[in-house]
Design a protein around this motif. Structure first.
Motif, PDB file in Angstrom:
ATOM      1  N   ALA A   1       0.829  -1.203   0.000  1.00 20.12           N
ATOM      2  CA  ALA A   1       0.000   0.000   0.000  1.00 20.12           C
ATOM      3  C   ALA A   1       0.865   1.256   0.000  1.00 20.12           C
ATOM      4  CB  ALA A   1      -0.931   0.001   1.201  1.00 20.12           C
ATOM      5  N   HIS A   2       1.959   1.233   0.745  1.00 24.93           N
ATOM      6  CA  HIS A   2       2.852   2.387   0.779  1.00 24.93           C
ATOM      7  C   HIS A   2       3.525   2.594  -0.571  1.00 24.93           C
ATOM      8  CE1 HIS A   2       6.707   4.504   1.698  1.00 24.93           C
ATOM      9  NE2 HIS A   2       5.859   5.301   2.331  1.00 24.93           N
ATOM     10  N   GLU A   3       3.957   1.527  -1.188  1.00 23.88           N
ATOM     11  CA  GLU A   3       4.615   1.625  -2.495  1.00 23.88           C
ATOM     12  C   GLU A   3       3.677   2.167  -3.566  1.00 23.88           C
ATOM     13  OE1 GLU A   3       6.889  -1.825  -4.526  1.00 23.88           O
ATOM     14  OE2 GLU A   3       4.930  -1.718  -5.515  1.00 23.88           O
ATOM     15  N   GLN A   4       2.448   1.668  -3.587  1.00 23.32           N
ATOM     16  CA  GLN A   4       1.531   1.950  -4.680  1.00 23.32           C
ATOM     17  C   GLN A   4       0.551   3.090  -4.407  1.00 23.32           C
ATOM     18  OE1 GLN A   4       0.992  -0.114  -7.767  1.00 23.32           O
ATOM     19  NE2 GLN A   4       3.119  -0.591  -7.304  1.00 23.32           N
TER      20      GLN A   4
ATOM     21  N   ALA B   1      -1.262   3.005   6.342  1.00 27.21           N
ATOM     22  CA  ALA B   1      -2.037   1.961   7.017  1.00 27.21           C
ATOM     23  C   ALA B   1      -3.181   2.534   7.848  1.00 27.21           C
ATOM     24  CB  ALA B   1      -1.117   1.117   7.898  1.00 27.21           C
ATOM     25  N   GLU B   2      -3.066   3.800   8.258  1.00 25.08           N
ATOM     26  CA  GLU B   2      -4.154   4.436   8.984  1.00 25.08           C
ATOM     27  C   GLU B   2      -5.345   4.734   8.086  1.00 25.08           C
ATOM     28  OE1 GLU B   2      -2.672   7.903  10.902  1.00 25.08           O
ATOM     29  OE2 GLU B   2      -1.491   6.800  12.384  1.00 25.08           O
ATOM     30  N   GLN B   3      -5.103   4.862   6.785  1.00 28.62           N
ATOM     31  CA  GLN B   3      -6.166   5.204   5.845  1.00 28.62           C
ATOM     32  C   GLN B   3      -6.684   4.020   5.046  1.00 28.62           C
ATOM     33  OE1 GLN B   3      -3.938   8.582   3.825  1.00 28.62           O
ATOM     34  NE2 GLN B   3      -5.846   9.636   4.277  1.00 28.62           N
ATOM     35  N   ILE B   4      -5.859   2.975   4.896  1.00 33.29           N
ATOM     36  CA  ILE B   4      -6.205   1.835   4.048  1.00 33.29           C
ATOM     37  C   ILE B   4      -6.075   0.556   4.870  1.00 33.29           C
ATOM     38  CG2 ILE B   4      -5.563   0.523   1.986  1.00 33.29           C
ATOM     39  CD1 ILE B   4      -4.408   3.118   0.829  1.00 33.29           C
ATOM     40  N   PRO B   5      -7.114  -0.267   4.964  1.00 36.06           N
ATOM     41  CA  PRO B   5      -6.974  -1.536   5.674  1.00 36.06           C
ATOM     42  C   PRO B   5      -6.015  -2.454   4.929  1.00 36.06           C
ATOM     43  CG  PRO B   5      -9.098  -1.437   4.558  1.00 36.06           C
ATOM     44  CD  PRO B   5      -8.468  -0.084   4.412  1.00 36.06           C
TER      45      PRO B   5
END
Length: 328
Positions: free
Chosen positions: A235-238, A271-275
């Motif tokens: 998620a962080h990468e994309q 991670a706080e915004q996307i499960p």
């Protein structure tokens, strides 16, 4: 009953892969499928930007049941509204009535490429209103001449019109956009689970109420992965661009700009915004605010291409069962 959709994320997958995912998503049981319409990815790590309308034409032929939608097309700079009207009509014929035209005021990232500049937000909204008027007129089947503040149309007619008219969803973000755009469209589109948008839409003159003729169609990114660590990394990468919010995201012009704007966004911020990870219940809880706010439809974005097929094979079916159970 809330409907759940699957997002064909053109920024992170190639055209052949997108068609394959669309077929799999229909087979698994998603109710509808939406496609982004981008000229560039948000970040170079995503690495794709095929032409959404060609992809949707292929998807229309490869699927039979799911609803299809652009989420969303900007009909003002990169595309003239008369051209959007033509291709929407053609796609509705190919989809045999399953297509909804989702429209919005666009992002600089995609629209600046034609060298027409990037107007202020108020001008962009005026342009969108004119564009919807033009599309509606052309879908009426008559010869259209139009002289507006932003667009002209000369002796235009759509020669291949579908039996079922193309319904229009429009992206809104606040009171002004709701009051100006709701009377022109059939459905609400929003990327935040805000009950005030639904309430404002229902209060606007000349509109069908959400849940009774009109839909409120939301979208949320999720990053299912075999482990939480892998999900957060992916998620962080994309998707670290997502942390800037739409007021920022609408104005940055290039993937390099998004890279610079997101350089200090940490994995834990994303991670706080996307499960992230294998916990399906956590994804359900992330989606819950949408149906609690009155949204009738929610499209899921599975982040990243490398786990896309595995998400569809392993997680999507059980996730849909839990979402439908929770949403009642």
């Amino acid at each position: 009953m809330t409907s759940f959709g699957y997002t064909l994320m053109t920024e992170q997958s190639g055209p052949r892969e997108l068609v394959r995912y669309a077929v799999a998503a229909e087979r698994i049981g998603f109710d509808f499928e939406v496609s982004s319409d981008h000229y560039s990815p948000w970040l170079t790590e995503q690495g794709h930007a095929p032409y959404a309308w060609t992809v949707l034409g292929a998807v229309a032929q490869a699927t039979e049941r799911v609803g299809l939608m652009t989420y969303v097309t900007c009909p003002t700079l990169r595309y003239h509204p008369a051209v959007v009207a033509q291709k929407a009509a053609t796609l509705q014929i190919l989809a045999e009535g399953r297509f909804t035209l989702g429209l919005g005021s666009g992002e600089n990232l995609n629209e600046h490429v034609v060298g027409a500049g990037w107007p202020a937000v108020g001008v962009r909204q005026e342009m969108l209103e004119e564009a919807i008027e033009i599309i509606r007129a052309l879908h009426g089947g008559e010869l259209v001449d139009y002289r507006g503040t932003h667009f002209d149309v000369e002796s235009a007619r759509i020669w291949d019109l579908p039996e079922q008219r193309v319904e229009i969803g429009v992206a809104v973000s606040g009171d002004r956009s709701v009051s100006d755009l709701a009377p022109l469209a059939d459905h609400l589109v929003a990327v935040e689970p805000r009950a005030d948008l639904v309430e404002g839409w229902n209060a606007a003159d000349g509109t069908s109420r959400i849940g009774s003729g009109a839909r409120a169609i939301g979208q949320i990114p999720v990053c299912w992965a075999p482990s939480e660590e892998e999900g957060v990394e992916l998620a962080h990468e994309q998707f670290r661009w997502f942390a800037g919010g739409w007021k920022v995201n609408a104005d940055l012009p290039t993937p390099a700009g998004f890279a610079g704007a997101s350089q200090f966004v940490r994995p834990e911020d994303v991670a706080e915004q996307i499960p992230c990870g294998p916990d399906l219940d956590a994804i359900v809880e992330a989606v819950r605010p949408y149906w609690e706010a009155g949204f009738t439809d929610v499209a899921l974005v599975q982040v990243g291409d490398r786990l896309q097929q595995r998400f569809l094979d392993e997680a999507a079916g059980p996730l849909l069962e839990r979402l439908r159970s929770a949403a009642g």
